[in-house]
Enzyme design. Structure first.
Site, PDB file in Angstrom:
ATOM      1  N   HIS A 100     -20.475  32.762  16.904  1.00 51.49           N
ATOM      2  CA  HIS A 100     -20.960  32.795  18.279  1.00 51.49           C
ATOM      3  C   HIS A 100     -19.940  32.209  19.234  1.00 51.49           C
ATOM      4  CE1 HIS A 100     -23.116  31.435  21.888  1.00 51.49           C
ATOM      5  NE2 HIS A 100     -23.935  32.467  21.651  1.00 51.49           N
ATOM      6  N   GLU A 136     -11.508  31.459  21.365  1.00 56.12           N
ATOM      7  CA  GLU A 136     -10.542  32.450  20.907  1.00 56.12           C
ATOM      8  C   GLU A 136     -10.382  32.343  19.389  1.00 56.12           C
ATOM      9  OE1 GLU A 136      -9.072  34.747  22.605  1.00 56.12           O
ATOM     10  OE2 GLU A 136      -9.639  34.145  24.656  1.00 56.12           O
ATOM     11  N   LEU A 158     -27.740  33.429  11.876  1.00 56.56           N
ATOM     12  CA  LEU A 158     -28.803  33.222  10.898  1.00 56.56           C
ATOM     13  C   LEU A 158     -29.998  34.149  11.068  1.00 56.56           C
ATOM     14  CD1 LEU A 158     -28.638  29.325  10.867  1.00 56.56           C
ATOM     15  CD2 LEU A 158     -27.557  30.926   9.297  1.00 56.56           C
ATOM     16  N   GLY A 161     -30.919  38.604  16.204  1.00 56.62           N
ATOM     17  CA  GLY A 161     -31.180  38.497  17.631  1.00 56.62           C
ATOM     18  C   GLY A 161     -30.285  39.426  18.433  1.00 56.62           C
ATOM     19  N   HIS A 163     -27.328  39.091  19.706  1.00 59.02           N
ATOM     20  CA  HIS A 163     -25.911  39.180  19.358  1.00 59.02           C
ATOM     21  C   HIS A 163     -25.677  40.179  18.223  1.00 59.02           C
ATOM     22  CE1 HIS A 163     -25.174  35.931  22.035  1.00 59.02           C
ATOM     23  NE2 HIS A 163     -25.829  35.038  21.303  1.00 59.02           N
TER      24      HIS A 163
END
Length: 341
Positions: A100, A136, A158, A161, A163
């Site tokens: 993330h 980065e 985990l 969702g 993302h």
């Protein structure tokens, strides 16, 4: 005047006893004279002795050619030497771990350590890192660096969702020359439960807490409005409860879902649970993980991070995605399959 010594009867040639006690074969003529003499069984007749000596001589003479030289022994044909050049084996697809990202500098260090463990478990595998935001390299840059090769994206997330369902597919779509497969998220899975249990033990959880009527756990997660994500967290809580001997494990969230971590702690205290631990259901340190740990009334476990079970789980998801044979640019959405052990 002394009597002459009685003449010693002529000894028979030494005989060699084979594995069967009843069979006797004369020693070959080229045997050395100093070998330990072997006890011979009595011969039935002189004819038997002559027959056996003749057979032994025939065997020895068969090894001598007419010009007096020894015939070469039979040899098994040798196999031709194997070439040192091995056939070309296609390189395995690169493993792209998708994190993330966090403003907490510990997050990048933790993820880097986790990927180092993955490389130790699978030497030679091209393992790369791409972030969705805040750190980065960003995922589009990582995919661009791979050019026209092949990669399997493994989310360090985990649950299923936004993302997983939106951000990662959009980044993959922008890498048109790259052949990709995207694995499912890490959870739920028994290896996550192993890592959670390990972190709780490090924080102070003891075997005597398993099944204890005073003990409980709050499983602190980031939270999502996606119902699949919440279902996955509840399943992980159930598996962890079984691992801890049946003590209650309550999912709680840092954002976007309820109950919150403080609310879950209060509810367990009201039920008489005085030893309530906070299990950190986060892959790396960050704002949410720190906020959840700060609410703990007893012990708070560290994020899952570079636990050995996490490294094994990354490779498990990578191998699953390869075995599934998904077409290029297709995100694997079969939650039941990807959540299996």
């Amino acid at each position: 005047m002394t009597e002459p010594a009685p003449e010693r009867p002529q000894e028979s040639p030494p005989l060699h006893r084979t594995a069967h006690a009843r069979t006797e074969v004369p020693l070959p003529l080229d045997s050395t004279a100093h070998e330990r003499p072997q006890e011979s069984l009595p011969l039935d007749s002189t004819a038997q002795l002559l027959t056996r000596i003749t057979a032994a001589l025939g065997t020895q003479l068969s090894l001598v050619s007419l010009n007096g030289t020894r015939r070469p022994m039979h040899r098994t044909p040798q196999q031709p030497p194997q070439s040192n050049v091995s056939p070309l084996i296609p390189a395995a697809p690169a493993l792209v771990a998708v994190a993330h990202g966090s403003r907490d500098p510990r997050a990048l260090h933790t993820v880097t350590e986790l990927l180092d463990r993955v490389r130790e478990l699978r030497p030679g595998l091209d393992v790369r890192l791409g972030h969705i935001e805040l750190n980065e390299p960003l995922l589009p840059r990582t995919l661009d660096d791979l050019g026209s090769g092949e990669a399997v994206l493994v989310p360090l997330l985990l649950g299923r969702g936004y993302h997983v369902k939106q951000d990662i597919p959009e980044a993959v779509a922008g890498a048109a020359a790259l052949r990709t497969r995207t694995a499912g998220p890490l959870g739920p899975h028994p290896l996550l439960v192993e890592a959670l249990h390990g972190r709780l033990t490090e924080a102070g959880w003891r075997p005597s807490d398993d099944g204890n009527r005073n003990s409980a756990v709050v499983l602190a997660a980031a939270g999502s409005r996606d119902p699949e994500s919440a279902a996955g967290t509840r399943r992980t809580a159930q598996l962890l409860s079984e691992r801890l001997g049946g003590v209650p494990v309550v999912p709680a969230y840092a954002s976007a879902a309820t109950p919150t971590v403080p609310a879950a702690l209060r509810a367990l205290a009201a039920r008489g649970r005085r030893r309530v631990a906070v299990a950190s259901y986060f892959t790396a340190p960050g704002r949410f993980a720190s906020a959840a740990a700060a609410e703990a009334t007893w012990i708070a476990a560290a994020p899952l991070g570079a636990h050995p079970a996490m490294a094994r789980l990354l490779l498990h998801r990578y191998d699953q995605a390869r075995a599934a044979g998904a077409p290029a640019h297709e995100t694997l959405m079969n939650t039941r399959f990807l959540a299996s052990a």
